[in-house]
Structure formats: C-alpha cells, structure tokens
Design an enzyme around this catalytic site. Structure first.
Site, mmCIF file in Angstrom:
data_model
loop_
_atom_site.group_PDB
_atom_site.id
_atom_site.type_symbol
_atom_site.label_atom_id
_atom_site.label_comp_id
_atom_site.label_asym_id
_atom_site.label_seq_id
_atom_site.Cartn_x
_atom_site.Cartn_y
_atom_site.Cartn_z
ATOM 1 N N HIS A 184 0.856 -1.184 0.000
ATOM 2 C CA HIS A 184 0.000 0.000 0.000
ATOM 3 C C HIS A 184 0.899 1.243 0.000
ATOM 4 O O HIS A 184 2.100 1.163 0.293
ATOM 5 C CB HIS A 184 -0.920 -0.003 1.214
ATOM 6 C CG HIS A 184 -2.011 -1.023 1.108
ATOM 7 N ND1 HIS A 184 -3.043 -1.134 2.008
ATOM 8 C CD2 HIS A 184 -2.237 -1.991 0.166
ATOM 9 C CE1 HIS A 184 -3.853 -2.106 1.647
ATOM 10 N NE2 HIS A 184 -3.380 -2.646 0.538
ATOM 11 N N GLU A 239 1.236 3.764 2.007
ATOM 12 C CA GLU A 239 1.899 4.075 3.272
ATOM 13 C C GLU A 239 3.097 3.139 3.479
ATOM 14 O O GLU A 239 4.183 3.573 3.877
ATOM 15 C CB GLU A 239 0.942 3.909 4.462
ATOM 16 C CG GLU A 239 -0.288 4.791 4.416
ATOM 17 C CD GLU A 239 -1.459 4.134 3.707
ATOM 18 O OE1 GLU A 239 -1.243 3.431 2.701
ATOM 19 O OE2 GLU A 239 -2.599 4.344 4.154
ATOM 20 N N ALA A 247 -17.705 5.420 -30.238
ATOM 21 C CA ALA A 247 -16.925 6.171 -31.228
ATOM 22 C C ALA A 247 -17.911 6.578 -32.311
ATOM 23 O O ALA A 247 -18.461 5.717 -33.004
ATOM 24 C CB ALA A 247 -15.821 5.295 -31.803
ATOM 25 N N SER A 287 -18.095 0.083 -39.829
ATOM 26 C CA SER A 287 -17.822 0.999 -38.702
ATOM 27 C C SER A 287 -16.321 1.126 -38.445
ATOM 28 O O SER A 287 -15.923 1.801 -37.511
ATOM 29 C CB SER A 287 -18.526 0.505 -37.436
ATOM 30 O OG SER A 287 -17.962 -0.717 -37.020
ATOM 31 N N ARG A 295 -8.894 0.278 -22.117
ATOM 32 C CA ARG A 295 -9.057 -1.182 -21.953
ATOM 33 C C ARG A 295 -8.013 -1.745 -20.982
ATOM 34 O O ARG A 295 -8.308 -2.622 -20.182
ATOM 35 C CB ARG A 295 -8.880 -1.892 -23.295
ATOM 36 C CG ARG A 295 -10.086 -1.929 -24.167
ATOM 37 C CD ARG A 295 -9.802 -2.814 -25.367
ATOM 38 N NE ARG A 295 -10.904 -2.785 -26.318
ATOM 39 C CZ ARG A 295 -10.860 -3.346 -27.525
ATOM 40 N NH1 ARG A 295 -9.769 -3.979 -27.919
ATOM 41 N NH2 ARG A 295 -11.903 -3.284 -28.329
ATOM 42 N N ASP A 354 -18.470 -7.468 -35.947
ATOM 43 C CA ASP A 354 -17.081 -6.973 -36.053
ATOM 44 C C ASP A 354 -16.015 -8.021 -35.719
ATOM 45 O O ASP A 354 -14.843 -7.827 -36.031
ATOM 46 C CB ASP A 354 -16.859 -5.785 -35.098
ATOM 47 C CG ASP A 354 -17.672 -4.580 -35.495
ATOM 48 O OD1 ASP A 354 -18.218 -4.595 -36.602
ATOM 49 O OD2 ASP A 354 -17.767 -3.634 -34.690
ATOM 50 N N ARG A 396 -4.218 -3.310 -26.624
ATOM 51 C CA ARG A 396 -2.980 -3.370 -27.401
ATOM 52 C C ARG A 396 -2.263 -2.023 -27.425
ATOM 53 O O ARG A 396 -2.892 -0.972 -27.350
ATOM 54 C CB ARG A 396 -3.282 -3.818 -28.834
ATOM 55 C CG ARG A 396 -3.867 -5.214 -28.898
ATOM 56 C CD ARG A 396 -4.064 -5.700 -30.324
ATOM 57 N NE ARG A 396 -5.056 -4.957 -31.076
ATOM 58 C CZ ARG A 396 -6.374 -5.164 -31.018
ATOM 59 N NH1 ARG A 396 -6.858 -6.111 -30.222
ATOM 60 N NH2 ARG A 396 -7.202 -4.450 -31.741
ATOM 61 N N PRO A 398 -24.416 -0.183 -29.875
ATOM 62 C CA PRO A 398 -25.469 0.763 -29.484
ATOM 63 C C PRO A 398 -26.624 0.125 -28.720
ATOM 64 O O PRO A 398 -27.181 0.764 -27.817
ATOM 65 C CB PRO A 398 -25.940 1.346 -30.819
ATOM 66 C CG PRO A 398 -25.319 0.536 -31.894
ATOM 67 C CD PRO A 398 -24.140 -0.159 -31.324
HETATM 68 N N1 LIG Z 1 -18.569 2.903 -33.105
HETATM 69 C C1 LIG Z 1 -18.660 2.249 -31.985
HETATM 70 O O1 LIG Z 1 -18.291 2.738 -30.910
HETATM 71 C C2 LIG Z 1 -19.202 0.853 -32.019
HETATM 72 C C3 LIG Z 1 -18.960 0.009 -30.927
HETATM 73 C C4 LIG Z 1 -19.487 -1.273 -30.962
HETATM 74 C C5 LIG Z 1 -20.247 -1.681 -32.062
HETATM 75 N N2 LIG Z 1 -20.429 -0.840 -33.081
HETATM 76 C C6 LIG Z 1 -21.242 -1.262 -34.240
HETATM 77 O O2 LIG Z 1 -22.537 -1.587 -33.768
HETATM 78 C C7 LIG Z 1 -23.101 -2.592 -34.604
HETATM 79 C C8 LIG Z 1 -23.711 -3.670 -33.739
HETATM 80 O O3 LIG Z 1 -24.776 -3.082 -33.048
HETATM 81 P P1 LIG Z 1 -25.663 -3.854 -32.006
HETATM 82 O O4 LIG Z 1 -26.520 -2.855 -31.322
HETATM 83 O O5 LIG Z 1 -26.310 -5.021 -32.659
HETATM 84 O O6 LIG Z 1 -24.556 -4.475 -31.056
HETATM 85 P P2 LIG Z 1 -24.513 -4.844 -29.515
HETATM 86 O O7 LIG Z 1 -25.142 -3.797 -28.692
HETATM 87 O O8 LIG Z 1 -23.114 -5.215 -29.259
HETATM 88 O O9 LIG Z 1 -25.366 -6.175 -29.465
HETATM 89 C C9 LIG Z 1 -26.737 -6.191 -29.332
HETATM 90 C C10 LIG Z 1 -27.105 -7.454 -28.619
HETATM 91 O O10 LIG Z 1 -26.676 -7.365 -27.273
HETATM 92 C C11 LIG Z 1 -27.427 -8.265 -26.492
HETATM 93 N N3 LIG Z 1 -27.889 -7.619 -25.273
HETATM 94 C C12 LIG Z 1 -27.603 -8.046 -24.021
HETATM 95 N N4 LIG Z 1 -28.198 -7.277 -23.116
HETATM 96 C C13 LIG Z 1 -28.879 -6.339 -23.780
HETATM 97 C C14 LIG Z 1 -29.701 -5.259 -23.370
HETATM 98 N N5 LIG Z 1 -29.939 -5.004 -22.069
HETATM 99 N N6 LIG Z 1 -30.248 -4.475 -24.301
HETATM 100 C C15 LIG Z 1 -30.011 -4.719 -25.616
HETATM 101 N N7 LIG Z 1 -29.247 -5.738 -26.062
HETATM 102 C C16 LIG Z 1 -28.675 -6.551 -25.162
HETATM 103 C C17 LIG Z 1 -28.563 -8.728 -27.365
HETATM 104 O O11 LIG Z 1 -28.137 -9.976 -27.831
HETATM 105 P P3 LIG Z 1 -29.018 -11.296 -28.006
HETATM 106 O O12 LIG Z 1 -29.985 -10.974 -29.113
HETATM 107 O O13 LIG Z 1 -27.985 -12.317 -28.380
HETATM 108 O O14 LIG Z 1 -29.662 -11.591 -26.691
HETATM 109 C C18 LIG Z 1 -28.581 -7.750 -28.494
HETATM 110 O O15 LIG Z 1 -29.105 -8.268 -29.684
HETATM 111 C C19 LIG Z 1 -21.998 -3.047 -35.497
HETATM 112 O O16 LIG Z 1 -22.167 -2.455 -36.771
HETATM 113 C C20 LIG Z 1 -20.759 -2.515 -34.870
HETATM 114 O O17 LIG Z 1 -19.781 -2.263 -35.815
HETATM 115 C C21 LIG Z 1 -19.938 0.410 -33.112
#
Ligand SMILES: NC(=O)c1ccc[n+]([C@@H]2O[C@H](COP(=O)([O-])OP(=O)(O)OC[C@H]3O[C@@H](n4cnc5c(N)ncnc54)[C@H](OP(=O)(O)O)[C@@H]3O)[C@@H](O)[C@H]2O)c1
Length: 346
Positions: free
Chosen positions: A51, A53, A162, A176, A192, A208, A215, A278
């Site tokens: 720690h 101290e 992002a 993306s 991370r 993705d 990294r 999202p």
């Molecule tokens: N630019 C960025 O920062 C960024 C970051 C990550 C992803 N992306 C892009 O986002 C896209 C994917 O989007 P997405 O919305 O499908 O991905 P996501 O949010 O990673 O996955 C959605 C899945 O998460 C699961 N999930 C678990 N708990 C949940 C909850 N409480 N509410 C909603 N979903 C929940 C569900 O899966 P189940 O149906 O299997 O139960 C849902 O279908 C891709 O094009 C990727 O490239 C962009």
C-alpha cells in the site's frame, strides 16, 4: 504544522501513477519530518503490492520517522489482506500525525483513523488540517469511482462510443471501421488496459469479430489484459477472435445487465468498460447503469446508419439528462468527451 497542503497535492500526483484495475484504489502517501522536510513518498502499484503508506515507510530513514506526519489520499487501512494493516505500520514507525483526504468506504478496511487516534496519533481529515478544497477535492476524485463501486457493490461502468459528428456508430451498410483515427483508437486501448473487464453485446461480436484485447500502438499486447465479456443470448461463434486471444473471456447469455454486472462484481471486477454496441449501451443507459461516458467524436458525417444511442425514453428536451463534462481532449482529428452521469451515487 508542515505543509500538508503541498504534501496532499503531491500524494495525489503519486496516486495517479497507480492502476485503476485490480480492485484496489489509487493511493499516494507523503511522509513529512517534524521540520516539514519530505522523508519519503510512495504510491500503490496495484493489488498484491505494498500500500502507499507501506511503500513510503519502506523508503524512509527510520530515524526520521519519529514524530513524522503521514499525508495520505485515503484513510489508512486497518485490515490484513494480501498486505498487513497500514495503521500498525505507521504507529510502529513512530508517526505522530496522519492527515487523509477521504475515509475508507470499505467496511472491511475502514476504522483506521479511529484505531490510530486511540493509540495517541493525531488524525485529521484534510479539511480539518486546513487543506484548500481544490487540493483535497483532487485527492478525493482519485478514489471516487472505486469508492462508489465499493459502496454500491456494483462495478463502476464506463460506457464508450466512437461516433460521427452526426451521432452515428456505423454507416448504412454496417461498416464501422474505422470512424475515429489512430490516436483515438490508441487511447481507447489504454482505457481497456486500465479496466477489469471489457463488455460487448453479441451484435458487436457477430458484426465486427473484435479480439477485445488491450494493445499498444505497435500491436503488441498491453501488460494488463481485461476479462473479455460478451452479453446476449446468441452464441459466440467457435472461431470468434475473442476466444483465441490470450487471457480470459466470458459469455453471459442474458439481457439482464444488472445480473451481468453482479456476476462481474463477484468475479472481482470493480471497473468495467462497456464498449457497445449501441443496443447494449442504450440498454445500460436506460437502466442508469453507466457512470462515466467516453465519447470519441470524429469529424465525419454519415447521414444514415446506426445511431450511437437508441430511444432513451426522453419525451422532451427539458427532461433530457444533462451529463457532467469531466474532460475534453483532442486526439488527432478526433475529440474525446468524458462525462459523468447527472444523477445518483458518484
Ligand atoms: N462505433 C462504436 O463505438 C461501435 C462500438 C461497438 C459496435 N459498433 C457497431 O454496432 C453494430 C452492432 O450493433 P448492435 O446494437 O447489434 O450491437 P450490440 O449492442 O453489441 O449487441 C446487441 C445485442 O446485445 C445483447 N444484449 C444483451 N443485453 C442487452 C440489453 N440489455 N439491451 C439490448 N441488447 C442486449 C442482445 O443480444 P441477443 O440478441 O444475443 O440476446 C442484443 O441483440 C456493429 O455495426 C458494430 O460495428 C460500433
């Protein structure tokens, strides 16, 4: 009294060198002799190591510790974990006064101030010692996220996105990679490398196929790798990159994010990064589970495609939650906005 305000500022500076992963708080300590000179200083380098101290005491000339003042960013711990209690070490060394910025919220480790006081050590909070609020506030900020996690018994959640200038995380065709530039992506890797777990939804894994490792800019693995976590009912493909990478990964086949966070807490996670996508991020936001938001904003317009956040049930502007900006920072051509959530226990 020796200049404890300066010493607390210095202790906070030292504490910042410590990691935010590993379950322990970042703590710094400066030992001042009776004439105010610095005897020694130390900081906590992470779980299982000394720690702050103890680190400061280890580097001190024992002859200069009698009557010394220990200035610490967090109340000295009073329990034996992987390391012995700091209270006993300070007392045994002859420290006469302890000044600390914030009390220990962990019931297991708390009680250090009281124990020291009953042994005749003068124990003061930074406020009682006359430390200016901006200095003690900075020291307190260092442990705020960890302390909140410990009090709630739920990890501190950092949400990351992002996005384009018009708020989208993927183009109309689903592409993306990459919205942001190298500097922003490198920064995201340092985040991370400083959390216990990185969480994505199954949607991101299927779209993705991320490795989810931390990294360095040259592509090599960072020293600390977070637990890689996928949340959602769909299966993680056998060939998924995150299965192949070194270190542990976990699939939580649920959409119940509170249960998922409980599982991560039980696994020792205190700081968790929800990287998206999202749908997952929106779910976490709707349930007020995100404590800190990292938005990397890129100067690109998409016009169509996936919005960064789905409907949050905000009926009118006056009802929109306004987040508290903590920092803004330019990373190459992109801008990083870090904000804390407006309501609740921080
Ligand atoms: N630019 C960025 O920062 C960024 C970051 C990550 C992803 N992306 C892009 O986002 C896209 C994917 O989007 P997405 O919305 O499908 O991905 P996501 O949010 O990673 O996955 C959605 C899945 O998460 C699961 N999930 C678990 N708990 C949940 C909850 N409480 N509410 C909603 N979903 C929940 C569900 O899966 P189940 O149906 O299997 O139960 C849902 O279908 C891709 O094009 C990727 O490239 C962009």
């Amino acid at each position: 009294m020796p200049d404890v305000s300066w010493a607390l500022g210095r202790a906070a500076e030292l504490a910042e060198r410590g990691p935010q992963h590993g379950g322990n708080p970042r703590v710094g300590c400066v030992l001042l002799a009776t004439d105010g000179a610095v005897v020694s200083e130390g900081w906590h380098r992470g779980a299982g190591t000394a720690h702050a101290e103890a680190a400061a005491l280890a580097g001190a000339d024992p002859g200069r510790l009698r009557g010394a003042t220990a200035v610490v960013t967090l109340e000295p711990c009073h329990h034996s974990g992987r390391t012995p209690p700091c209270t006993r070490a300070l007392h045994a060394a002859g420290v006469a006064r302890v000044v600390y910025a914030v009390g220990d919220p962990d019931p297991v480790a708390a009680g250090g101030a009281r124990w020291l006081a009953t042994r005749g050590v003068e124990v003061l909070t930074a406020e009682d010692a006359g430390v200016p609020a901006d200095v003690s506030g900075r020291a307190a900020d260092l442990t705020a996220a960890w302390a909140s996690a410990v009090r709630r018994r739920r990890p501190w959640v950092v949400g990351k996105t992002a996005l384009s200038l018009d708020g989208r995380v993927a183009a109309a065709d689903g592409t993306s990679r990459w919205i942001t530039g190298a500097a922003a992506r490198n920064h995201a890797h340092t985040v991370r490398a400083d959390v216990d777990a990185v969480v994505v939804g199954t949607g991101t894994v299927l779209a993705d196929d991320p490795a989810l490792t931390a990294r360095r800019p040259d592509g090599t693995l960072a020293e600390h790798q977070p637990l890689r976590v996928v949340v959602g009912r769909r299966a993680v493909p056998p060939q998924a990159a995150l299965r192949q990478a070194p270190g542990d990964w976990l699939h939580l086949p649920t959409r119940d994010l509170r249960t998922a966070l409980d599982r991560l807490w039980d696994a020792g996670a205190r700081r968790v990064l929800v990287e998206g996508g999202p749908s997952l991020l929106s779910g976490a936001l709707r349930e007020h589970l995100v404590d800190e938001l990292h938005a990397y904003l890129a100067p690109v317009l998409l016009g169509a495609g996936l919005p960064a956040v789905a409907d949050l049930g905000v009926p009118t502007l006056a009802d929109a939650p306004r987040w508290r900006p903590v920092t803004t920072r330019t990373l190459g051509e992109d801008l990083l906005v870090v904000a804390h959530r407006p309501q609740g226990d921080l």
